[in-house]
Design a protein around this motif. Structure first.
Motif, mmCIF file in Angstrom:
data_model
loop_
_atom_site.group_PDB
_atom_site.id
_atom_site.type_symbol
_atom_site.label_atom_id
_atom_site.label_comp_id
_atom_site.label_asym_id
_atom_site.label_seq_id
_atom_site.Cartn_x
_atom_site.Cartn_y
_atom_site.Cartn_z
ATOM 1 N N THR A 64 15.408 8.707 5.726
ATOM 2 C CA THR A 64 15.685 8.714 4.279
ATOM 3 C C THR A 64 16.617 9.854 3.915
ATOM 4 O O THR A 64 17.599 9.667 3.192
ATOM 5 C CB THR A 64 14.372 8.818 3.491
ATOM 6 N N PHE A 65 16.326 11.051 4.398
ATOM 7 C CA PHE A 65 17.214 12.187 4.132
ATOM 8 C C PHE A 65 18.594 11.952 4.747
ATOM 9 O O PHE A 65 19.615 12.276 4.146
ATOM 10 C CB PHE A 65 16.604 13.481 4.680
ATOM 11 N N GLY A 66 18.620 11.408 5.959
ATOM 12 C CA GLY A 66 19.901 11.207 6.637
ATOM 13 C C GLY A 66 20.796 10.224 5.897
ATOM 14 O O GLY A 66 21.981 10.487 5.684
ATOM 15 N N THR A 67 20.234 9.073 5.499
ATOM 16 C CA THR A 67 21.051 8.074 4.812
ATOM 17 C C THR A 67 21.476 8.542 3.432
ATOM 18 O O THR A 67 22.573 8.218 2.969
ATOM 19 C CB THR A 67 20.285 6.750 4.695
ATOM 20 N N GLN A 68 20.640 9.307 2.767
ATOM 21 C CA GLN A 68 20.968 9.753 1.411
ATOM 22 C C GLN A 68 21.866 10.985 1.391
ATOM 23 O O GLN A 68 22.654 11.165 0.462
ATOM 24 C CB GLN A 68 19.681 10.068 0.628
ATOM 25 N N ARG A 69 21.764 11.836 2.405
ATOM 26 C CA ARG A 69 22.521 13.090 2.398
ATOM 27 C C ARG A 69 23.732 13.060 3.337
ATOM 28 O O ARG A 69 24.555 13.974 3.302
ATOM 29 C CB ARG A 69 21.611 14.260 2.795
ATOM 30 N N GLY A 70 23.811 12.054 4.207
ATOM 31 C CA GLY A 70 24.993 11.943 5.043
ATOM 32 C C GLY A 70 24.959 12.731 6.329
ATOM 33 O O GLY A 70 25.987 13.195 6.806
ATOM 34 N N GLY A 71 23.810 12.883 6.934
ATOM 35 C CA GLY A 71 23.736 13.536 8.235
ATOM 36 C C GLY A 71 23.261 14.972 8.175
ATOM 37 O O GLY A 71 22.711 15.428 7.182
ATOM 38 N N ALA A 72 23.490 15.715 9.288
ATOM 39 C CA ALA A 72 23.033 17.101 9.447
ATOM 40 C C ALA A 72 21.525 17.206 9.285
ATOM 41 O O ALA A 72 21.005 18.198 8.787
ATOM 42 C CB ALA A 72 23.751 18.030 8.465
ATOM 43 N N THR A 73 20.803 16.149 9.718
ATOM 44 C CA THR A 73 19.342 16.120 9.678
ATOM 45 C C THR A 73 18.827 15.910 11.094
ATOM 46 O O THR A 73 19.330 15.053 11.830
ATOM 47 C CB THR A 73 18.841 14.996 8.764
ATOM 48 N N LEU A 74 17.805 16.671 11.477
ATOM 49 C CA LEU A 74 17.227 16.577 12.823
ATOM 50 C C LEU A 74 15.739 16.293 12.738
ATOM 51 O O LEU A 74 15.010 16.977 12.002
ATOM 52 C CB LEU A 74 17.446 17.885 13.588
#
Length: 505
Positions: A279-289
């Motif tokens: 959810t964070f990745g798709t909404q924020r555009g990456g840089a999530t681990l």
């Protein structure tokens, strides 16, 4: 004042925006400040006056209030107001005709600027037995009404204050600047220099004029059917989604670490970690681990989408020195250690998957990994093991900016989560528990409603928020999670979870 064919109306839409209505046409003006907006409005009316060759009277509308604004071809202007008996500004009557004022009349810096695009300055009214100075008229001189015989005064660069009696001076406000009121009580106004729009004004106008477009429900159907000619406001459900997306996408001033906890196996921790990261990745555009911080073996890597390698946190730890020097490493260098989830725009760092290995991740190893990974990712979402006594488990809690407590709607899993919270308080993590978010996941399509309500009552008293997520058949088999296969209800619920967590970061 001569009669003009132009009768513009200025509608103040905000402190930095206005609409000018002239002859059925609407011109929108924007500025980054109230002073800039005033200059734009006056300049627009001045151009009308210059075209007509005579002053133009515009009606300014701000909510329920309205008043005339007179602008001359040379840019001088005034607001036609008089003082009421109570001392407040009120529109003048039809018989009152104000005269233009030279642009050089000084205005005191301490006078507040009103949103209705004028600069006001006030002085005490002159005594009845003293004539008031009358400024030079533009095309049609109109003498100012006074009690005594008027004495004409030529226009000068600075208009001195009239001589007032001792009683008038004593009753006048001490802060009122000189030369702002005529003897008839009309306010003088200073013309505002014309200013060219800047790039800030352009960007401000874009943000002020933008509004969300409906894409769902009957509102979205109408917009698509009319090609955007009719564009209703988004419905309640869509506005809620847009607001939650805005929270998830909010700017972070530093990397943030979210730690997912429950010491019982099968509590939905790994699933929650992956769905939060997606959810964070798709909404924020990456840089999530998404990071599996199990001291031995966890299942996060197994439930992620396949990758072209099988390296884990243990392999990265062995080569970590090459990432400690920014000039010798990059995010691309981590691709051979993390497993990129392309469609969901996040990476996965798996725990050790070698059944014959004897190595473990301890607190020191976690701190080293965390220090390096925080340089490359904005969000680190950490899945934890089941051993609360493991040093890397405690290190993760200590490093957390936000704790997420996960439990299925089952008595045993919820009791394990409650026991965890009691233990963390004893370890001195009270503040982190008070700000924690609790996720209650439905274990079946028809969970126990009474148990769900009882668990919610408990956890909302010991954590800052409780969010329910529904049962989804796409998650039952325990294999790699296909995010596209999730139901719309599940995706919406996890957006709520992410927004609730983001609110506390």
């Amino acid at each position: 004042m001569g009669t003009t064919t132009y009768e513009p109306t200025v509608h103040i839409t905000s402190s930095t925006g206005a609409q000018i209505h002239v002859g059925g046409e609407i011109d929108e003006v924007f500025a980054s400040t109230e002073e800039g907006l005033r200059a734009r409005v006056v300049e627009a009316i001045r151009q009308l006056a210059a075209s007509a060759g005579e002053p133009v009277t515009a009606t300014v509308v701000d909510g329920a209030a309205r008043w005339p604004l007179i602008v001359h071809p040379d840019g001088t202007f005034l607001e036609a107001t008089s003082l009421s008996s109570a001392g407040d500004a009120a529109p003048i009557g039809e018989g009152d005709v104000p005269a233009p004022v030279s642009a050089e009349v000084p205005v005191a810096a301490e006078v507040p600027v009103a949103a209705e695009v004028t600069v006001r300055a006030e002085v005490p009214s002159p005594a009845a037995d003293v004539p008031a100075p009358v400024p030079a008229a533009a095309e049609e001189p109109v003498p100012a009404p006074v009690a005594a015989a008027p004495v004409p005064v030529p226009a000068v660069a600075e208009v001195p204050a009239p001589v007032a009696s001792a009683s008038a001076a004593a009753s006048a406000p001490a802060s009122a600047p000189a030369g702002a009121l005529r003897g008839d009580g009309l306010r003088r106004e200073q013309s505002v220099p014309r200013t060219a729009p800047t790039v800030d004004d352009l960007l401000s106008s874009r943000s002020d004029r933008s509004r969300p477009r409906a894409t769902e429900g009957w509102q979205g159907s109408i917009r698509r059917a009319t090609g955007g000619a009719i564009s209703p406001r988004p419905g309640k459900a869509e506005r809620s989604r847009l607001e939650r997306e805005r929270k998830v996408q909010r700017r972070l001033d530093a990397p943030r670490t979210i730690v997912v906890l429950n010491p019982k196996g099968g509590a939905h921790k790994t699933t929650s970690t992956l769905l939060l990261a997606a959810t964070f990745g798709t909404q924020r555009g990456g840089a999530t681990l998404a990071w599996d911080n199990n001291e031995t073996r966890g299942t996060l890597g197994w439930r992620a989408q396949n990758a072209p390698h099988h390296r884990t946190a243990v392999d990265l730890l062995a080569d970590l020195d090459r990432f400690t020097e920014p000039t010798q490493a990059s995010l691309a260098g981590l691709d051979t250690y993390v497993r990129t989830q392309v469609d969901a725009r996040f990476d996965v760092l798996a725990s050790d998957e070698d059944a014959a290995a004897s190595s473990t991740i301890d607190a020191a190893a976690f701190d080293r990994l965390h220090g390096v990974l925080s340089r490359y990712y904005r969000l680190l979402i950490v899945d934890t093991g089941n051993n609360m006594r493991a040093s890397n488990w405690v290190a993760a809690v200590a490093a957390a900016d936000q704790l997420v407590i996960v439990s299925t709607v089952r008595e045993d899993t919820a009791a394990s989560a409650a026991w965890l919270l009691d233990g963390l308080r004893e370890k001195g993590f009270d503040h982190k528990i008070d700000q924690a978010v609790t996720i209650l996941a439905a274990p079946s399509a028809r969970p126990d409603k009474r148990l769900s309500e009882r668990l919610e009552r408990h956890f909302e008293q010991v954590t800052s928020a409780v969010v329910h997520v529904p049962f989804d058949p796409a998650l039952v088999d325990g294999g790699p999670i296909d995010f596209d296969a999730l139901s719309a209800e599940s995706r919406d619920a996890w957006l709520t979870v992410a927004a609730t967590v983001a609110d506390r970061l």
